[in-house]
Design a protein around this motif. Structure first.
Motif, PDB file in Angstrom:
ATOM      1  N   PHE A 199      -2.002   2.817  -4.907  1.00 29.67           N
ATOM      2  CA  PHE A 199      -3.347   2.567  -4.372  1.00 29.67           C
ATOM      3  C   PHE A 199      -3.857   3.681  -3.486  1.00 29.67           C
ATOM      4  CE2 PHE A 199      -2.018  -2.024  -4.813  1.00 29.67           C
ATOM      5  CZ  PHE A 199      -2.812  -2.259  -5.921  1.00 29.67           C
ATOM      6  N   LYS A 200      -3.001   4.622  -3.117  1.00 28.13           N
ATOM      7  CA  LYS A 200      -3.370   5.681  -2.163  1.00 28.13           C
ATOM      8  C   LYS A 200      -4.399   6.624  -2.717  1.00 28.13           C
ATOM      9  CE  LYS A 200       1.222   5.504  -0.425  1.00 28.13           C
ATOM     10  NZ  LYS A 200       2.416   6.166  -0.178  1.00 28.13           N
ATOM     11  N   SER A 208       2.843   1.794  -3.440  1.00 30.65           N
ATOM     12  CA  SER A 208       2.076   1.613  -4.674  1.00 30.65           C
ATOM     13  C   SER A 208       1.252   2.848  -4.978  1.00 30.65           C
ATOM     14  CB  SER A 208       1.163   0.401  -4.545  1.00 30.65           C
ATOM     15  OG  SER A 208       0.129   0.695  -3.646  1.00 30.65           O
ATOM     16  N   TYR A 217       0.829  -1.210   0.000  1.00 26.22           N
ATOM     17  CA  TYR A 217       0.000   0.000   0.000  1.00 26.22           C
ATOM     18  C   TYR A 217       0.866   1.263   0.000  1.00 26.22           C
ATOM     19  CZ  TYR A 217      -3.326   3.548   1.470  1.00 26.22           C
ATOM     20  OH  TYR A 217      -4.075   4.681   1.545  1.00 26.22           O
TER      21      TYR A 217
END
Length: 164
Positions: free
Chosen positions: A163-164, A161, A158
């Motif tokens: 994805f934040k 990547s 997380y």
């Protein structure tokens, strides 16, 4: 008197006598205990010392009082779920406290129950071969370690990547 207290401790003061899913309930109660401890900012050096003493005492109690139960690893003994569930929660405490969120508790609970119920290698070997107090405790501690590893890898993915 001492046997009565020991049996109460092993069943987490009656949680182990719940008819359905006592291990799951013990894990859930453990998450609630840690949520409370994190919210009051408990001194974890003292807590860790008490944790180690209770862990060793619980292993001894399982060996000493196992004749009070029908099986070698009875479902009524749920103190092992407390210690197994504690492993990822203590190791994740910095992340949990800094995030201020509830979802890490939920995730730790789900992952721990998964590993504790399905017992992947080598947890399954420990569960089958070690039928003493240490073995009863060790399979749950390993499930807790697996939980922490998966959680930590997830946090790293997380963080590093998009994805934040």
């Amino acid at each position: 008197m001492m046997n009565k207290f020991g049996l109460s401790l092993l069943t987490m003061f009656g949680i182990g006598h719940i008819k359905y899913a006592p291990g799951t309930m013990a894990s859930f109660i453990t998450c609630l205990i840690y949520y409370f401890l994190f919210s009051i900012d408990v001194n974890f050096y003292y807590f860790f010392l008490i944790f180690l003493i209770l862990l060793i005492y619980s292993i001894i109690l399982i060996d000493k009082l196992s004749h009070h139960f029908k099986k070698k690893d009875p479902k009524e003994i749920v103190i092992d779920e407390f210690f197994g569930q504690s492993i990822p929660l203590v190791w994740m405490s910095g992340y949990i406290i800094s995030s201020g969120e509830v979802y890490p508790f939920f995730l730790a609970f789900i992952l721990f129950r998964f590993f504790d119920i399905y017992k992947p290698f080598p947890i399954n070997i420990i569960d089958k071969k070690m039928k003493n107090g240490f073995g009863v405790m060790l399979d749950d501690i390993m499930a807790g370690v697996y939980t922490f590893i998966v959680f930590y890898i997830g946090v790293l993915i997380y963080i590093y990547s998009d994805f934040k």
